[in-house]
Motif scaffolding. Structure first.
Motif, short mmCIF file in Angstrom:
data_model
loop_
_atom_site.label_atom_id
_atom_site.label_comp_id
_atom_site.label_asym_id
_atom_site.label_seq_id
_atom_site.Cartn_x
_atom_site.Cartn_y
_atom_site.Cartn_z
N UNK A 147 0.80 -1.18 0.10
CA UNK A 147 -0.16 0.16 0.00
C UNK A 147 0.91 1.24 -0.09
N UNK A 148 2.13 1.35 -0.11
CA UNK A 148 2.97 2.33 -0.12
C UNK A 148 3.85 2.16 -1.44
N UNK A 149 4.45 1.00 -1.83
CA UNK A 149 4.93 1.14 -3.14
C UNK A 149 4.12 0.14 -4.06
N UNK A 150 3.49 -0.92 -3.67
CA UNK A 150 2.50 -1.87 -4.48
C UNK A 150 1.13 -2.15 -3.83
N UNK A 151 0.41 -2.57 -4.68
CA UNK A 151 -0.70 -3.09 -4.30
C UNK A 151 -1.11 -4.51 -4.92
N UNK A 152 -1.44 -5.44 -3.77
CA UNK A 152 -1.91 -6.57 -4.48
C UNK A 152 -3.48 -6.54 -4.89
N UNK A 153 -3.51 -6.87 -6.12
CA UNK A 153 -5.03 -6.45 -6.85
C UNK A 153 -5.79 -7.93 -7.01
N UNK A 154 -5.16 -9.05 -6.71
CA UNK A 154 -5.85 -10.30 -6.70
C UNK A 154 -5.36 -11.44 -7.66
N UNK A 155 -6.14 -12.32 -7.79
CA UNK A 155 -5.89 -13.63 -8.82
C UNK A 155 -6.62 -13.43 -9.87
N UNK A 156 -6.23 -12.72 -10.96
CA UNK A 156 -7.05 -12.63 -12.26
C UNK A 156 -6.28 -12.78 -13.42
N UNK A 199 0.01 -16.36 2.21
CA UNK A 199 1.24 -16.61 1.49
C UNK A 199 0.96 -17.37 0.24
N UNK A 200 -0.08 -18.28 0.14
CA UNK A 200 -0.20 -18.72 -1.13
C UNK A 200 -0.64 -17.73 -2.35
N UNK A 201 -1.43 -16.89 -1.77
CA UNK A 201 -1.94 -15.86 -2.77
C UNK A 201 -0.70 -15.07 -3.26
N UNK A 202 0.44 -14.52 -2.61
CA UNK A 202 1.54 -13.94 -2.85
C UNK A 202 2.12 -14.56 -4.08
N UNK A 203 2.01 -15.92 -4.23
CA UNK A 203 2.95 -16.61 -5.04
C UNK A 203 1.97 -16.55 -6.38
N UNK A 204 0.82 -16.37 -6.52
CA UNK A 204 -0.03 -16.26 -7.63
C UNK A 204 -0.68 -15.01 -8.02
N UNK A 205 -0.76 -14.00 -7.08
CA UNK A 205 -1.66 -12.78 -7.37
C UNK A 205 -0.69 -11.89 -8.22
N UNK A 206 -1.56 -10.94 -8.88
CA UNK A 206 -0.85 -9.81 -9.66
C UNK A 206 -0.81 -8.52 -8.80
N UNK A 207 0.47 -8.00 -9.04
CA UNK A 207 0.51 -6.44 -8.12
C UNK A 207 0.51 -5.33 -9.25
N UNK A 208 0.49 -4.35 -8.51
CA UNK A 208 0.87 -2.90 -9.59
C UNK A 208 1.35 -2.13 -8.42
N UNK A 209 1.98 -0.93 -8.99
CA UNK A 209 2.57 0.02 -8.04
C UNK A 209 1.33 0.92 -7.52
N UNK A 210 1.52 1.71 -6.65
CA UNK A 210 0.55 2.37 -5.88
C UNK A 210 0.08 3.62 -6.88
N UNK A 211 1.22 4.04 -7.63
CA UNK A 211 1.18 5.20 -8.47
C UNK A 211 2.18 5.03 -9.63
N UNK A 212 1.98 5.54 -10.92
CA UNK A 212 2.64 5.05 -12.15
C UNK A 212 4.18 5.40 -11.66
N UNK A 213 4.30 6.65 -11.09
CA UNK A 213 5.60 7.32 -10.90
C UNK A 213 6.66 6.76 -10.02
N UNK A 214 5.89 5.61 -9.23
CA UNK A 214 6.97 5.08 -8.08
C UNK A 214 8.24 4.55 -8.52
N UNK A 215 8.50 3.69 -9.72
CA UNK A 215 9.63 2.99 -10.07
C UNK A 215 10.82 4.19 -10.39
N UNK A 216 10.18 5.22 -11.37
CA UNK A 216 11.01 6.21 -11.60
C UNK A 216 11.57 7.11 -10.57
#
Length: 372
Positions: A147-156, A199-216
């Motif tokens: 919730x600061x750098x990334x968000x777990x958005x679920x298994x989709x 723990x199981x979910x983290x191995x399969x879930x998708x993640x996104x950054x909290x904002x597009x600018x985070x990695x840069x």
């Protein structure tokens, strides 16, 4: 085929419990905000009242002593005087101890209030980081992960990566945990099963950054010789998958090549160590302040923080901000702490239908893996 270390019986057991409504997934869409009030409020009036009682006891004790017979005529008079004086002395000492405790707690409360008042609140990741870049001082930036750098958005699988808190996110975990019956004899078992599912979910879930600018922005900090560290309550047993997901999003911390270190911070009933790995401090459920302190006292930490003029710490949980801010201000007075509320305030949360669909899909996927 993906390597899977999950116990299928544990997964089936937890899934059966959840499906039988032991956990109400219809409330997952509700936001869960956890806060702690570490010190009750002690007003000046309460302390003044205690001082009045203390003074009254002192006066009563003196009056009792003055009225006692100076030349007792009997053993009975002597023992009566001693009993009265002993009782008053005991009450006197008790009130003195209470007053000292009240004063100390009030000081702690004032210190915590000052610390909380100094914490900035922001929904703009870029603005908070850009301020650090403009200082031109030797700095360190420390970021929470979930919730600061990334968000777990679920298994989709094959779905668009909608930026929202979904199945396996911090908000999902907090909502489910809050519904477990802590008075039940099965609470500990259910909690471990919930952790297992997480723990199981983290191995399969998708993640996104909290904002597009985070990695840069993180890369820009490193380019300006500002060390960037991660500080998370995640356990060390999912450190590899966490670092893999961060790398997939273009996030890499400073001292990525440093040797993995175990941090000497103990906790009851937790087999996973707190570790420093590839620039991230994995607290494994321990206090972030204690784990950060343990890291700073390593040779790498001492070298990293030597001569540092300011530290930026960013976290989405106010309780973590408070404890780490208080610690950092003692170590580096010019430190800044940012309570990052973008995910909590601005981003949506998956509804029950989405959660159920994700759980069903993941269950089918796991059954397929177990079969082979």
């Amino acid at each position: 085929m993906r390597q899977n270390n999950t116990n299928p019986e544990s997964w089936r057991l937890w899934f059966t419990h959840a499906s039988n409504n032991m956990v109400d997934f219809s409330r997952i869409g509700e936001r869960v905000i956890a806060s702690k009030n570490w010190f009750p409020h002690y007003s000046q009036k309460e302390i003044a009242d205690r001082l009045l009682i203390f003074a009254s006891t002192l006066i009563a004790g003196y009056a009792g002593y003055a009225s006692a017979p100076q030349n007792p005529e009997s053993v009975r008079d002597t023992w009566q005087s001693r009993m009265v004086l002993s009782a008053l002395s005991g009450f006197f000492v008790l009130q003195l101890v209470v007053i000292l405790l009240l004063i100390q707690k009030r000081r702690n409360m004032q210190s915590m209030n000052e610390c909380t008042a100094s914490i900035e609140q922001s929904v703009d990741f870029s603005l908070s980081v850009q301020q650090l870049l403009t200082l031109g001082k030797k700095s360190v930036a420390i970021f929470d992960i979930d919730n600061t750098l990334l968000i777990t958005i679920g298994y989709r699988p094959n779905a668009s990566r909608t930026r929202q808190s979904g199945y396996g996110s911090d908000i999902w975990f907090s909502a489910v945990f809050s519904q477990l019956d802590k008075t039940s004899p099965d609470f500990h078992t259910m909690y471990l099963l919930l952790l297992s599912e997480y723990f199981i979910i983290q191995q399969h879930a998708q993640h996104v950054t909290t904002e597009d600018c985070v990695p840069a922005l993180l890369a820009q900090l490193k380019e300006n010789n500002i060390s960037v560290l991660g500080l998370t309550t995640r356990t060390s047993c999912i450190s590899d998958i966490t670092l893999q997901r961060l790398a997939e999003l273009g996030i890499q911390f400073s001292h990525h090549d440093a040797e993995t270190m175990t941090l000497p911070v103990s906790i009851k009933d937790c087999s996973d160590d707190a570790i420093f790995k590839q620039g991230v401090i994995f607290c494994s459920g321990r206090s972030k302040k204690l784990c950060l302190d343990a890291f700073i006292n390593t040779s790498l930490g001492l070298s990293l923080f030597q001569g540092v003029e300011t530290v930026l710490f960013m976290d989405d949980k106010l309780s973590h901000c408070e404890e780490v801010s208080q610690y950092l201000r003692l170590r580096v007075p010019a430190s800044r702490t940012v309570h990052y509320t973008h995910v909590e305030e601005d981003l949506p949360v998956a509804d029950k239908a989405q959660i159920d669909e994700d759980r069903s899909r993941l269950s089918v996927e796991l059954e397929r893996e177990f079969r082979f």
